[in-house]
Motif scaffolding. Structure first.
Motif, PDB file in Angstrom:
ATOM      1  N   LYS A 137      36.516 -32.370 103.670  1.00  0.00           N
ATOM      2  CA  LYS A 137      37.262 -33.338 102.868  1.00  0.00           C
ATOM      3  C   LYS A 137      36.697 -33.413 101.454  1.00  0.00           C
ATOM      4  N   HIS A 143      37.705 -41.818  98.590  1.00  0.00           N
ATOM      5  CA  HIS A 143      38.725 -40.980  99.233  1.00  0.00           C
ATOM      6  C   HIS A 143      38.310 -40.596 100.656  1.00  0.00           C
ATOM      7  N   VAL A 144      37.059 -40.193 100.813  1.00  0.00           N
ATOM      8  CA  VAL A 144      36.572 -39.803 102.142  1.00  0.00           C
ATOM      9  C   VAL A 144      36.589 -41.010 103.078  1.00  0.00           C
ATOM     10  N   ASN A 183      38.540 -43.634 102.949  1.00  0.00           N
ATOM     11  CA  ASN A 183      39.925 -43.967 103.300  1.00  0.00           C
ATOM     12  C   ASN A 183      40.507 -42.985 104.312  1.00  0.00           C
ATOM     13  N   GLU A 184      40.108 -41.726 104.244  1.00  0.00           N
ATOM     14  CA  GLU A 184      40.639 -40.743 105.193  1.00  0.00           C
ATOM     15  C   GLU A 184      39.966 -40.819 106.556  1.00  0.00           C
ATOM     16  N   CYS A 185      38.710 -41.190 106.599  1.00  0.00           N
ATOM     17  CA  CYS A 185      37.958 -41.175 107.854  1.00  0.00           C
ATOM     18  C   CYS A 185      37.985 -42.501 108.594  1.00  0.00           C
ATOM     19  N   THR A 195      39.376 -45.463 110.526  1.00  0.00           N
ATOM     20  CA  THR A 195      40.564 -45.757 111.316  1.00  0.00           C
ATOM     21  C   THR A 195      40.401 -47.110 111.986  1.00  0.00           C
TER      22      THR A 195
END
Length: 125
Positions: free
Chosen positions: A23, A44-45, A47-49, A51
């Motif tokens: 990522k 960014h990382v 927000n993507e990781c 959950t």
């Protein structure tokens, strides 16, 4: 049973670290020559990781991103290099591995598809 659970958690953690590395490299590829700050990459990382079922702390992500960038930008011919601004990083355009990454990640992005054509056939009803 307890040992098996610990090994599973460790292997899950290991794969998520590789995922985070990918990522980071993808975000640096998308940033281009201007690069991104450590703070933006971390955000960014995160927000993507992050959950609903697997939450991680932003401080942990930021610490990992910072150490990853420092570790991979030490040499002048490493994949990642510092830009002129403090705390900004980008992919090194002189490194052949980073050029290959740029091509790889650009190939992964979906191409714009043309609009589906309307059905011009006559309706039976």
């Amino acid at each position: 049973m307890l040992l098996h659970a610990a090994l599973f958690c460790y292997s899950s953690y290991f794969f998520s670290i590789l995922d985070i590395d990918n990522k980071i490299l993808r975000f640096l590829t998308e940033a281009g020559d201007d690069g991104l700050s450590v703070q933006k990459i971390s955000r960014h990382v995160f927000n993507e990781c992050n959950t609903f079922f697997e939450t991680i702390l932003f401080e942990d992500v930021h610490r990992y991103v910072q150490s990853f960038l420092l570790r991979n930008s030490k040499n002048p011919d490493s994949m990642i290099e510092k830009t002129g601004e403090r705390g900004y990083y980008r992919l090194n355009p002189d490194n052949k591995e980073s050029r290959q990454l740029i091509l790889l990640f650009r190939d992964d992005t979906p191409e714009e598809t043309s609009k589906p054509q309307e059905d011009l056939s006559l309706s039976l009803f």
